[in-house]
Scaffold this active site. Structure first.
Site, PDB file in Angstrom:
ATOM      1  N   HIS A 196      -7.499  -5.295  -1.487  1.00 45.03           N
ATOM      2  CA  HIS A 196      -6.934  -4.896  -0.538  1.00 45.03           C
ATOM      3  C   HIS A 196      -6.911  -4.270   1.081  1.00 45.03           C
ATOM      4  O   HIS A 196      -4.521  -4.901   1.337  1.00 45.03           O
ATOM      5  CB  HIS A 196      -6.753  -2.764   0.165  1.00 45.03           C
ATOM      6  CG  HIS A 196      -5.980  -2.204  -0.069  1.00 45.03           C
ATOM      7  ND1 HIS A 196      -4.833  -1.730  -1.642  1.00 45.03           N
ATOM      8  CD2 HIS A 196      -4.813  -1.260   0.503  1.00 45.03           C
ATOM      9  CE1 HIS A 196      -3.843  -1.035  -0.573  1.00 45.03           C
ATOM     10  NE2 HIS A 196      -3.884  -1.124   0.460  1.00 45.03           N
ATOM     11  N   SER A 228       1.249  -0.964  -0.394  1.00 44.75           N
ATOM     12  CA  SER A 228      -0.188   0.265   0.324  1.00 44.75           C
ATOM     13  C   SER A 228       0.279   1.325   0.094  1.00 44.75           C
ATOM     14  O   SER A 228       1.872   1.684  -1.011  1.00 44.75           O
ATOM     15  CB  SER A 228      -0.954   0.309   1.254  1.00 44.75           C
ATOM     16  OG  SER A 228      -2.549   0.834   0.694  1.00 44.75           O
ATOM     17  N   ASP A 262      -8.627  -6.198  -5.462  1.00 46.36           N
ATOM     18  CA  ASP A 262      -8.177  -5.250  -4.707  1.00 46.36           C
ATOM     19  C   ASP A 262      -8.852  -3.991  -5.386  1.00 46.36           C
ATOM     20  O   ASP A 262      -8.981  -4.102  -7.005  1.00 46.36           O
ATOM     21  CB  ASP A 262      -6.190  -4.655  -4.962  1.00 46.36           C
ATOM     22  CG  ASP A 262      -6.371  -3.919  -3.838  1.00 46.36           C
ATOM     23  OD1 ASP A 262      -6.983  -2.390  -3.920  1.00 46.36           O
ATOM     24  OD2 ASP A 262      -5.009  -3.182  -3.415  1.00 46.36           O
TER      25      ASP A 262
END
Lengths: 245, 245
Positions: free
Chosen positions: A219, A36, A190
């Protein structure tokens, strides 16, 4: 904290480099990896210090933040700042902003997991018996424990992650600087760092190949709670560490 | 309006049927078609009045609302109700709730279009020169003109759309009642009514086939602003109207 200055992914990486270099005497990194915003940092390492990164593995994050991701983050920010208890950042504790933080958690519920996570009731594996119980017992406590100004600092940074800042906005030129053997590792479910955004950057990144993690969490597979998640990451990183550089 | 009773998709369809039957004398429908909550109504027609619907085409909407969709709608509702100007529904005009309605528009921006809509700057085709201008000139005026209590009524109804209410929760049994020749028509970039949710219901629906609309706008392709959208809908409906029933 409401007057904490804006910092960028590049500031993070510059500080990391200083720590490694001045305090630890480390000049060459065998592997830079992160998920991320950690992936944003990984790309920053690749572009800012290309000769010093041997291998890189950005997971579920892009080199240049996308407009959709900017808008998603904006919605998160507004959930917090619209809470009257936020008081322009001059709240006395995060408990004053609990309603805004819960709405923030509610938007993460929509975008952070996948549609199938909810349909298949994957939260049952985490020992909750309803999606409401999962929200109240997991996602809301996770976010309401955080400091709102901290979250806003992170959001500002996230929205502006962009290695093309090194090259006057030319992403291809920026990623073209990469010298590390690279695995780009998206997560197939995601919703806001979709695989195709990684594939787009893959095309611009020398020495890179892609490995897609299969995880219904989307995610937030990054939490690592699915029993199959870490195995996939380990396999892709072992493969990468096994490459001659 | 804050005391307007909760109504369901089934109430809509019952009222539509009464209008058609009692006022227009129409007993048999050659085609029932609708998008989004109109698709929910279409499924309701198929299950509630199976003998009277010859053809059906639910577009970008499901027979049973999904948990993800429930959470998405919850985030929309909370954007409105958290505005201090909302006053538990006793505002004097929608202008009192303009901040909440703008946040509501901001969440639609994230989920209503697709990631590629934003990346490819499709809003340029609508003659805006930035995503901010598109928000201010299109999506925010679209939603701030709406009455908040109306939106909440719609949201409550949307969240509970479920033809399995006719069969004690058995979706397969409910959809199994369908007698109409049916085209299930998802939009490929829809982020909250994804194609696979339609495919799941396709398996349970007799006489149904699927036709997928290709549109980067995602769910809000339903606005019909893309030059290629109406052509696809027309083609699939003409095909359906050409079938012997």
């Amino acid at each position: 904290m409401s007057r904490f200055p804006h910092v960028r992914i590049g500031d993070d990486v510059r500080a990391q480099e200083q720590l490694l270099s001045e305090h630890c005497g480390i000049e060459t990194l065998q592997l830079v990896v992160g998920g991320s915003m950690g992936a944003q940092q990984t790309y920053e390492w690749m572009v800012r210090f290309p000769g010093r990164v041997k291998r890189a593995a950005p997971i579920a994050g892009t080199a240049q933040n996308t407009p959709h991701d900017f808008l998603f983050t904006k919605a998160l920010v507004e959930a917090i700042t619209s809470d009257p208890g936020f008081k322009d950042g001059e709240y006395s504790s995060n408990a004053d902003v609990v309603d805004g933080l819960k709405r923030h958690a509610g938007i993460w519920a929509v975008m952070g997991f996948s549609t199938e996570f909810w349909k298949q009731e994957v939260w049952r594996a985490l020992e909750f018996d309803s999606k409401e119980a999962f929200m109240e017992g997991f996602l809301e406590p996770y976010f309401t424990a955080m400091d709102p100004n901290d979250l806003l600092c992170m959001a500002w940074k996230w929205q502006r992650g962009d290695v093309a800042r090194h090259t006057g906005g030319d992403l291809a030129e920026a990623l073209g600087r990469n010298e590390a053997v690279t695995r780009i590792v998206p997560i197939n479910e995601d919703m806001f760092f979709p695989v195709r955004d990684h594939e787009y950057e893959l095309e611009l990144t020398p020495h890179a190949t892609i490995r897609v993690i299969d995880d219904l969490l989307g995610h937030l597979a990054l939490f690592g709670v699915a029993p199959t998640y870490i195995g996939q990451v380990d396999r892709y990183l072992q493969e990468l560490l096994g490459e001659d550089v």
